[in-house]
Design an enzyme around this catalytic site. Structure first.
Site, short mmCIF file in Angstrom:
data_model
loop_
_atom_site.label_atom_id
_atom_site.label_comp_id
_atom_site.label_asym_id
_atom_site.label_seq_id
_atom_site.Cartn_x
_atom_site.Cartn_y
_atom_site.Cartn_z
N GLU A 83 90.21 -5.85 39.88
CA GLU A 83 90.64 -4.59 39.27
C GLU A 83 89.74 -4.17 38.12
OE1 GLU A 83 94.89 -2.91 37.58
OE2 GLU A 83 94.84 -4.61 38.94
N ASP B 134 95.24 -7.54 39.72
CA ASP B 134 96.42 -8.05 39.02
C ASP B 134 97.59 -8.13 40.01
OD1 ASP B 134 94.94 -8.04 36.72
OD2 ASP B 134 95.82 -6.20 35.92
N TYR C 268 99.20 -13.69 32.26
CA TYR C 268 99.31 -12.27 32.57
C TYR C 268 100.36 -11.62 31.66
CZ TYR C 268 99.40 -8.02 35.37
OH TYR C 268 99.30 -6.72 35.78
#
Length: 759
Positions: free
Chosen positions: A8, A107, A311
């Site tokens: 990403e 992600d 994350y």
């Protein structure tokens, strides 16, 4: 085997390639797109990074003309996806044809899944070759495990994100055009409306009007101080709502010298450690230490892609059993928290806390790599430290406090003292810097014994209105009401600022924000109520769980929106009149003392300014104050007679100032002293971005400037630095030379007497 990996972001691509290649990866380009290549065993990898969505969803050209169709027509109008980065997509298309396997490594959340899936589909990749790498941290262990245990892409998760994309575009376009066209606010001045934005703004407007209409109620309290420690005790009937009763009690015991201990109870209270960080809790705690939610998310993203934290977009507050907590602690031994880490590791058994939310996509936010304060600076370090300390707190023992309750009789009037003393720090040892200490010590006393009464006081006060939301508490309320998602809430707040619907740190709604909210309440068919948006959020969650389909949710949202759009369209005239009237009032500043015409905010190609409506006969014009929000007032300047306006700047208390920046009432407040370079005046001024600094009034002839702290009140002392002749300024109880390079800055008294600097 040839493998194509799609990430990403560029820094995620670099991190993954470094891990999988042991630092042997090479960068190059194919058709203008950046490619990272390396070998791993018998496999040859090519990694292409995106910049978010490679496709952009929009209406067809005929529907992008605001005047060409009714906003109601947009509800069921066709939408198309166009390529945003053709060279990148072309490279992915070519590489996918040559690859045996295409790996989506974006992600792992709804948005990331959609970005990956739409890219491989747009590139025409063979879906049988497409796999998914799922990881929650960009660490060597997680990345290697993810690429050795590839899974199938989650189509349901991708569909949930696509449903949100379609719904948000439709609702935003229909509502924004409806309100903007009805009020005549088009072009750059359009009025933004959204299914999450509008109910969020209503929260702020409701709270603002609750505060504005609040009527304080007087009350009285009677308190005492007792014993050698003069500990405090409150009368058991506090607060008194009738002054006569408070006066009677005070007269009865106000002059007493002795009291009797009625009871004295001591107990031990266990204070439980906090749950692990999810996104909302992290943003709330970061806001408390001066890092706004949007900044916190940007910093957290940087920390994640650099391998320092897991994350940061997660709703989970329970560490998964698969996560080795001792392993994480071992990685932190080389950090600036090595001593604290070793203490937590020394526990015979580590029992982590857990919150009420449990999901399976990502763990709570935790540190994944060590860092030291000498190499990581500023807010990034502050956020990293917050995350580390929260992690340590969740693994440490519970704290224990001694709780004391003492009841004292003074002439038969009862007073209660409550004590709290921390006796076992536990988790507070690691997280205490973010907590307010509430320790109050009360000595051991015996029931029936006498105690000295040091004083009895009677104090009057009044009830206070509810607190305004700050960005942290607003995000908490949005989370509670299911408004938006963990990834979008901070962006929604940013939009409220950018569209001038709110101002200041306390999120005060502007007249336009208030008018639009109240008008939408009357004519918007329920769009300002959180229930409508929460229902849509729940439906999109059900898509990812397989309980709903993309098409059914979109169709239901269209049906819901059509009713809203029809209601606004029917009431557009009344709605437009309401909003236009308030906008005109907001632009009104006051009356011109020279000609009696209205002074208002004007628009020009060079930007907004304040000018007289009597132009060209009266040419009075003044710049709008930089770097802050403004509000009109009924006041006029006592020096020049011009209107005053209220100025709200971040980190500073609100000020009421004359609209003429050169008026003596303003220059005297901002004057800090004589310029050492040219003899002019050094004054506080502001950049376009709102940064505060000091500069010479002789600019551009004199370029002498000084940086200033961005928070707190600054005032002149009318003194010069003995070393460099720069003005000495005061900030509360502290005084210092303005020149940050001057040795006299830290202590003007110890500075050398003789000036040797040359300006």
């Amino acid at each position: 085997m040839k493998k194509l990996v799609i990430t990403e972001k560029a820094n995620a691509a670099r991190r993954i390639s470094t891990i999988l290649s042991d630092g042997q990866a090479k960068s190059g380009s194919v058709g203008g797109a950046n490619i990272i290549t390396f070998s791993n065993g018998d496999d040859e990898y090519s990694i292409v990074s995106l910049r978010g969505h490679i496709l952009e969803l929009d209406y067809t050209e005929e529907y992008n003309d605001w005047n060409g169709s009714s906003p109601v027509d947009l509800v069921y109008a066709p939408q198309i996806k166009t390529v945003r980065a053709k060279s990148t997509l072309d490279a992915i298309r070519d590489l996918s044809k040559m690859s045996d396997e295409v790996i989506i490594a974006t992600d792992y959340d709804r948005e990331g899944e959609l970005i990956g899936m739409e890219t491989v589909r747009a590139a025409g990749a063979d879906m049988k070759k497409v796999k998914r790498a799922r990881f929650s941290a960009l660490t060597k262990g997680e990345v290697e495990a993810a690429f050795s245990q590839l899974t199938e892409p989650d189509v349901r998760l991708s569909d949930a994100a696509e449903a949100r994309q379609i719904v948000d575009l439709t609702w935003g376009a229909v509502l924004t055009r409806s309100v903007s066209l009805s009020s005549g606010q088009v072009g750059k001045n359009f009025l933004s409306v959204g299914r999450v934005q509008s109910p969020t703004l209503k929260l702020l407007v409701d709270r603002h009007e609750e505060i504005e209409s609040f009527e304080p109620v007087p009350f009285w309290k009677i308190n005492g101080k007792f014993g050698m420690l003069a500990f405090k005790g409150e009368h058991n009937d506090n607060p008194f709502w009738e002054k006569e009763k408070a006066d009677a009690v005070f007269e009865k015991c106000g002059s007493a010298k002795k009291g009797i201990i009625v009871s004295h109870d001591v107990s031990i209270k266990e204070e439980y450690k906090p749950p692990p960080f999810d996104t909302t809790a992290m943003q709330v705690e970061a806001n408390k230490i001066g890092i706004p939610p949007a900044v916190a998310m940007k910093l957290a993203e940087d920390l994640y892609t650099s391998g320092y934290i897991s994350y940061p977009r997660t709703e989970n507050t329970e560490y998964p059993k698969s996560l080795s907590l001792r392993g994480v602690l071992e990685k932190l031994k080389d950090s600036s928290f090595s001593e604290e880490v070793n203490e937590v590791l020394s526990q015979e058994k580590i029992l982590p806390s857990r919150g009420k939310r449990r999901t399976t996509d990502h763990p709570p936010i935790y540190p994944t790599s060590s860092a030291i304060s000498d190499k990581m600076k500023g807010d990034k370090w502050k956020l990293y430290e917050l995350i580390v300390r929260r992690f340590l707190a969740t693994l440490a023992p519970n704290a224990e406090s001694e709780i004391t309750k003492c009841v004292i009789s003074v002439n038969d009037e009862m007073f209660t003292s409550n004590g709290h003393v921390l006796i076992k720090a536990g988790w507070k040892k690691y997280y205490g810097k973010y907590l307010n200490s509430n320790d109050v010590s009360i000595p051991r006393l015996t029931a029936g014994s006498e105690i000295d009464v040091r004083s009895i006081t009677q104090e009057g006060s009044q009830t206070k209105p509810p607190y305004r939301y700050n960005q942290g508490s607003l995000i908490q309320e949005m989370d509670r009401l299911n408004l938006g998602t963990k990834s979008t809430r901070h962006d929604i707040i940013g939009k409220l600022f950018s569209r001038n619907y709110v101002q200041g740190n306390n999120l005060i709604p502007t007249p336009v924000g208030i008018a639009m909210t109240r008008s939408l309440e009357k004519h918007g068919g329920g769009i300002t109520e959180p229930e409508m948006t929460a229902a849509l959020e729940d439906n999109m969650m059900k898509i990812s769980l397989g309980e709903r389909t993309l098409s059914s949710v979109v169709e239901e949202s269209q049906k819901m929106l059509y009713g809203v759009a029809e209601k606004i369209n029917c009431d557009r005239s009344e709605m437009g009149d309401e909003i236009r009237a308030v906008m005109k009032e907001q632009q009104h500043i006051g009356l011109c003392p020279a000609c009696g015409s209205t002074i208002s905010i004007k628009r020009s190609k060079k930007g907004n300014f304040i000018g007289c409506d009597g132009y060209p006969e009266c040419a009075r014009a003044y710049p709008l104050p930089r770097g802050g929000g403004t509000q009109t007032t009924e006041e006029t300047c006592e020096v020049c007679g011009l209107p005053k306006m209220r100025l709200i700047r971040r980190g500073l208390p609100p000020q009421t100032v004359c609209i003429d920046p050169k008026c003596e009432s303003n220059t005297s407040k901002n004057d800090l002293g004589e310029c050492p370079k040219c003899g002019g005046r050094i004054r506080i001024t502001y950049s376009k971005s709102g940064k505060r600094f000091a500069g010479c009034s002789g600019w551009p002839g004199c370029d002498r400037t000084y940086p200033l702290r961005q928070t707190g009140t600054i005032a002149t002392t009318s003194e010069k630095c003995e070393y460099c002749n720069s003005p000495i300024i005061s900030m509360g109880s502290r005084t210092e030379c303005m020149d940050i390079e001057c040795p006299g800055r830290t202590s003007s008294k110890s500075a050398p007497k003789k000036s040797t600097r040359k300006e």
